[in-house]
Design a protein around this motif. Structure first.
Motif, PDB file in Angstrom:
ATOM      1  N   THR A 167       0.675  -1.177   0.126  1.00  0.00           N
ATOM      2  CA  THR A 167      -0.117   0.017  -0.057  1.00  0.00           C
ATOM      3  C   THR A 167       0.741   1.219  -0.002  1.00  0.00           C
ATOM      4  O   THR A 167       1.835   1.245   0.788  1.00  0.00           O
ATOM      5  N   LEU A 168       0.600   2.128  -0.917  1.00  0.00           N
ATOM      6  CA  LEU A 168       1.558   3.648  -0.979  1.00  0.00           C
ATOM      7  C   LEU A 168       0.344   4.511  -0.283  1.00  0.00           C
ATOM      8  O   LEU A 168      -0.942   4.778  -0.645  1.00  0.00           O
ATOM      9  N   THR A 169       0.720   5.257   0.657  1.00  0.00           N
ATOM     10  CA  THR A 169       0.171   6.426   1.308  1.00  0.00           C
ATOM     11  C   THR A 169       0.973   7.732   0.688  1.00  0.00           C
ATOM     12  O   THR A 169       1.977   7.715   0.746  1.00  0.00           O
ATOM     13  N   GLY A 170      -0.003   8.600   0.435  1.00  0.00           N
ATOM     14  CA  GLY A 170       0.466   9.968  -0.502  1.00  0.00           C
ATOM     15  C   GLY A 170      -0.543  10.844  -0.740  1.00  0.00           C
ATOM     16  O   GLY A 170      -1.764  10.694  -0.504  1.00  0.00           O
ATOM     17  N   LEU A 171      -0.103  12.021  -1.356  1.00  0.00           N
ATOM     18  CA  LEU A 171      -1.029  12.918  -1.755  1.00  0.00           C
ATOM     19  C   LEU A 171      -2.085  12.492  -2.845  1.00  0.00           C
ATOM     20  O   LEU A 171      -1.887  11.479  -3.405  1.00  0.00           O
ATOM     21  N   SER A 172      -3.329  13.455  -2.986  1.00  0.00           N
ATOM     22  CA  SER A 172      -4.048  12.700  -3.940  1.00  0.00           C
ATOM     23  C   SER A 172      -3.742  12.236  -5.353  1.00  0.00           C
ATOM     24  O   SER A 172      -4.261  11.390  -5.899  1.00  0.00           O
ATOM     25  N   TRP A 173      -2.884  13.140  -5.930  1.00  0.00           N
ATOM     26  CA  TRP A 173      -2.275  12.661  -7.027  1.00  0.00           C
ATOM     27  C   TRP A 173      -1.787  11.155  -7.346  1.00  0.00           C
ATOM     28  O   TRP A 173      -1.666  10.655  -8.387  1.00  0.00           O
ATOM     29  N   SER A 174      -1.283  10.836  -6.239  1.00  0.00           N
ATOM     30  CA  SER A 174      -0.558   9.408  -6.029  1.00  0.00           C
ATOM     31  C   SER A 174      -1.432   8.287  -6.532  1.00  0.00           C
ATOM     32  O   SER A 174      -1.028   7.176  -6.884  1.00  0.00           O
ATOM     33  N   ARG A 175      -2.972   8.600  -6.388  1.00  0.00           N
ATOM     34  CA  ARG A 175      -3.752   7.571  -6.811  1.00  0.00           C
ATOM     35  C   ARG A 175      -3.442   6.721  -7.901  1.00  0.00           C
ATOM     36  O   ARG A 175      -3.447   5.770  -8.418  1.00  0.00           O
ATOM     37  N   THR A 176      -3.587   7.844  -9.247  1.00  0.00           N
ATOM     38  CA  THR A 176      -3.200   7.455 -10.461  1.00  0.00           C
ATOM     39  C   THR A 176      -1.989   6.947 -10.683  1.00  0.00           C
ATOM     40  O   THR A 176      -1.654   5.846 -11.400  1.00  0.00           O
ATOM     41  N   PHE A 177      -0.715   7.359  -9.742  1.00  0.00           N
ATOM     42  CA  PHE A 177       0.587   6.612  -9.943  1.00  0.00           C
ATOM     43  C   PHE A 177       0.410   5.346  -9.323  1.00  0.00           C
ATOM     44  O   PHE A 177       0.966   4.395 -10.116  1.00  0.00           O
ATOM     45  N   VAL A 178      -0.524   5.018  -8.239  1.00  0.00           N
ATOM     46  CA  VAL A 178      -0.684   3.639  -7.864  1.00  0.00           C
ATOM     47  C   VAL A 178      -1.112   2.621  -9.124  1.00  0.00           C
ATOM     48  O   VAL A 178      -0.828   1.341  -9.469  1.00  0.00           O
ATOM     49  N   GLU A 179      -2.367   3.334  -9.649  1.00  0.00           N
ATOM     50  CA  GLU A 179      -2.966   2.585 -10.894  1.00  0.00           C
ATOM     51  C   GLU A 179      -1.953   2.231 -12.123  1.00  0.00           C
ATOM     52  O   GLU A 179      -2.167   1.286 -12.643  1.00  0.00           O
ATOM     53  N   ARG A 180      -0.993   3.309 -12.113  1.00  0.00           N
ATOM     54  CA  ARG A 180      -0.210   3.137 -13.409  1.00  0.00           C
ATOM     55  C   ARG A 180       0.954   2.114 -13.002  1.00  0.00           C
ATOM     56  O   ARG A 180       1.473   1.348 -14.085  1.00  0.00           O
ATOM     57  N   PHE A 181       1.367   2.065 -11.687  1.00  0.00           N
ATOM     58  CA  PHE A 181       2.304   1.025 -11.332  1.00  0.00           C
ATOM     59  C   PHE A 181       1.796  -0.423 -10.510  1.00  0.00           C
ATOM     60  O   PHE A 181       2.287  -0.536  -9.394  1.00  0.00           O
ATOM     61  N   SER A 182       0.660  -0.574 -10.866  1.00  0.00           N
ATOM     62  CA  SER A 182      -0.164  -1.701 -10.180  1.00  0.00           C
ATOM     63  C   SER A 182       0.771  -3.163 -10.182  1.00  0.00           C
ATOM     64  O   SER A 182       0.394  -3.999  -9.582  1.00  0.00           O
ATOM     65  N   GLU A 183       1.866  -3.302 -11.148  1.00  0.00           N
ATOM     66  CA  GLU A 183       2.454  -4.220 -11.069  1.00  0.00           C
ATOM     67  C   GLU A 183       3.391  -4.307  -9.739  1.00  0.00           C
ATOM     68  O   GLU A 183       3.689  -5.220  -9.375  1.00  0.00           O
ATOM     69  N   TYR A 184       3.687  -3.218  -9.080  1.00  0.00           N
ATOM     70  CA  TYR A 184       4.524  -3.202  -7.986  1.00  0.00           C
ATOM     71  C   TYR A 184       3.718  -2.698  -6.524  1.00  0.00           C
ATOM     72  O   TYR A 184       3.957  -2.981  -5.657  1.00  0.00           O
ATOM     73  N   LEU A 185       2.435  -1.866  -6.925  1.00  0.00           N
ATOM     74  CA  LEU A 185       1.749  -1.438  -5.788  1.00  0.00           C
ATOM     75  C   LEU A 185       0.180  -1.894  -6.104  1.00  0.00           C
ATOM     76  O   LEU A 185      -0.268  -1.945  -6.987  1.00  0.00           O
ATOM     77  N   ASP A 186      -0.515  -1.848  -4.700  1.00  0.00           N
ATOM     78  CA  ASP A 186      -1.622  -2.549  -4.750  1.00  0.00           C
ATOM     79  C   ASP A 186      -2.674  -1.795  -4.478  1.00  0.00           C
ATOM     80  O   ASP A 186      -4.013  -1.630  -4.940  1.00  0.00           O
ATOM     81  N   GLU A 187      -2.591  -0.899  -3.256  1.00  0.00           N
ATOM     82  CA  GLU A 187      -3.564  -0.096  -2.798  1.00  0.00           C
ATOM     83  C   GLU A 187      -3.034   1.565  -2.420  1.00  0.00           C
ATOM     84  O   GLU A 187      -1.581   1.525  -2.602  1.00  0.00           O
ATOM     85  N   PHE A 188      -4.041   2.253  -2.379  1.00  0.00           N
ATOM     86  CA  PHE A 188      -3.574   3.622  -2.071  1.00  0.00           C
ATOM     87  C   PHE A 188      -4.593   4.179  -0.971  1.00  0.00           C
ATOM     88  O   PHE A 188      -5.753   3.954  -0.763  1.00  0.00           O
ATOM     89  N   ILE A 189      -3.864   4.957  -0.066  1.00  0.00           N
ATOM     90  CA  ILE A 189      -4.461   5.613   0.975  1.00  0.00           C
ATOM     91  C   ILE A 189      -4.058   7.055   0.974  1.00  0.00           C
ATOM     92  O   ILE A 189      -2.787   7.320   0.920  1.00  0.00           O
ATOM     93  N   GLU A 190      -5.067   7.955   0.702  1.00  0.00           N
ATOM     94  CA  GLU A 190      -4.731   9.384   0.686  1.00  0.00           C
ATOM     95  C   GLU A 190      -4.342   9.962   1.970  1.00  0.00           C
ATOM     96  O   GLU A 190      -4.826   9.691   2.898  1.00  0.00           O
ATOM     97  N   PHE A 191      -3.058  10.447   1.746  1.00  0.00           N
ATOM     98  CA  PHE A 191      -2.732  11.284   3.078  1.00  0.00           C
ATOM     99  C   PHE A 191      -3.015  12.641   3.062  1.00  0.00           C
ATOM    100  O   PHE A 191      -2.958  13.471   2.438  1.00  0.00           O
ATOM    101  N   PRO A 192      -3.592  12.951   4.529  1.00  0.00           N
ATOM    102  CA  PRO A 192      -4.109  14.331   4.426  1.00  0.00           C
ATOM    103  C   PRO A 192      -3.246  15.558   4.947  1.00  0.00           C
ATOM    104  O   PRO A 192      -3.711  16.502   5.152  1.00  0.00           O
ATOM    105  N   GLY A 193      -1.898  15.178   4.674  1.00  0.00           N
ATOM    106  CA  GLY A 193      -1.028  16.239   5.330  1.00  0.00           C
ATOM    107  C   GLY A 193      -0.785  15.940   6.987  1.00  0.00           C
ATOM    108  O   GLY A 193      -1.448  15.338   7.648  1.00  0.00           O
ATOM    109  N   PHE A 194       0.261  16.597   7.329  1.00  0.00           N
ATOM    110  CA  PHE A 194       0.710  16.579   8.526  1.00  0.00           C
ATOM    111  C   PHE A 194       1.634  17.723   9.147  1.00  0.00           C
ATOM    112  O   PHE A 194       2.329  18.391   8.203  1.00  0.00           O
ATOM    113  N   PRO A 195       1.154  18.241  10.182  1.00  0.00           N
ATOM    114  CA  PRO A 195       2.152  19.664  10.557  1.00  0.00           C
ATOM    115  C   PRO A 195       3.755  19.427  10.208  1.00  0.00           C
ATOM    116  O   PRO A 195       4.134  18.389  10.790  1.00  0.00           O
ATOM    117  N   GLY A 196       4.221  20.347   9.823  1.00  0.00           N
ATOM    118  CA  GLY A 196       5.449  20.329   9.259  1.00  0.00           C
ATOM    119  C   GLY A 196       5.948  19.776   8.142  1.00  0.00           C
ATOM    120  O   GLY A 196       6.922  20.083   7.414  1.00  0.00           O
TER     121      GLY A 196
END
Length: 325
Positions: free
Chosen positions: A20-49
């Motif tokens: 599973t990859l967690t990242g910013l919203s644009w990373s969802r399509t990244f996971v779809e493109r690299f489905s050979e290596y990545l299975d799931e995506f969880i959107e990261f809401p940001g964090f202080p700092g």
């Protein structure tokens, strides 16, 4: 993009794992493109700092609950040195954790956290972590797989603008950080120089960068095709695949050109070329300290790529690293 070789290495080591990859919203399509290596995506809401996105504080508790509920066997921290991200990743509740740390700062686990390899390229840096954990590297080359939808999008633009394959150059004047943007007037001069060399000029960018591509086009004497805001990420990949070369700031599109083996001239105004520049100097030329580099410097590099002139490493160095900060 620079982490793809590490993801490939991870998948080779654990072919049946759920990754599973967690990242910013644009990373969802990244996971779809690299489905050979990545299975799931969880959107990261940001964090202080974290500088990439203003933290959505109200979403952080539900994000952590979702991640903790997955009960991961291993969580990788691959976001920079770990100075900010390590405490966050430890909240994910994984059985084990791995990543980078800075000497003298918080190191969650000395057996699985590698001292941040400051002087490596971004690609090699992630691979060093895999090797540190005993996972053999699967190579350093970037990848950007193209799908049928990407090519369909390209062919629509090709038909609309009568765009001949391998007879146009792509100029990408945008970058997320303002200090990484070369002046639009100088991009326009380069565009006119490309037109003088018999190439059509295509301008690209996200929708928010339309004002930049419009400014480049307005300063050019030659006509240009402005596709800013009209291409998907995959569409840009297909557009680059059929182009003669790319001229851009140091931004994501330069990594796509690197992955697709499309010649490029990349302008570094604020970022570190030792960390981010493409490594194949036969295909890619770097103009460092580009804030003072004139358009002719870029066109000289273009000529070396287009006309296959042989230039020694010393000549490239003196052409590109002549204005240290």
């Amino acid at each position: 993009m620079c982490s793809v070789p590490a993801f490939k290495t991870l998948r080779a080591a654990f072919p049946d794992a759920l990754i599973t990859l967690t990242g910013l919203s644009w990373s969802r399509t990244f996971v779809e493109r690299f489905s050979e290596y990545l299975d799931e995506f969880i959107e990261f809401p940001g964090f202080p700092g974290f500088p990439e996105k203003e933290a959505q504080i109200e979403q952080i508790p539900s994000f952590l609950l979702e991640v903790q509920g997955r009960k991961y066997d291993l969580a990788f921290q691959m976001q920079g040195s770990g100075a900010i991200s390590n405490p966050l990743v430890m909240l994910f509740g994984a059985d084990k954790n791995a990543g980078f740390y800075l000497p003298g700062q918080y190191c969650p686990d000395s057996e699985r956290f590698l001292s941040y390899p400051v002087h490596e390229t971004e690609v090699v840096r992630h691979l060093r972590l895999m090797e540190f954990l005993g996972l053999p590297s699967q190579g350093e080359h970037l990848e950007f797989p193209l799908c049928t939808q990407d090519w369909e999008e390209f062919h629509e633009h090709q038909a609309k603008y009568d765009l001949p394959s391998n007879n146009y150059a792509v100029i990408h004047p945008g970058a997320r950080s303002l200090d990484r943007r070369w002046p639009v007037e100088w991009f326009a001069n380069v565009g006119d120089g490309l037109a003088e060399r018999g190439l059509r000029v295509v301008l690209t960018g996200v929708a928010e960068e339309t004002h930049l591509t419009e400014a480049v086009a307005s300063h050019m004497k030659a006509p240009a095709i402005n596709l800013a805001g009209q291409t998907s990420l995959g569409g840009i990949g297909a557009l680059l695949s059929a182009s003669r070369l790319l001229v851009s700031n140091d931004t994501g599109v330069s990594h796509i050109a690197d992955a697709l083996d499309i010649p490029s001239v990349v302008l570094f105004t604020a970022s570190d070329p030792a960390r981010w520049a493409p490594q194949n100097s036969a295909l890619h030329r770097v103009v460092a300290w580009a804030t003072t580099a004139m358009p002719q410097t870029v066109l000289d590099q273009v000529d070396q790529l287009l006309f296959k002139e042989t230039v020694s490493d010393y000549q490239i160095f003196t052409n590109t690293i002549e204005h240290p900060v």
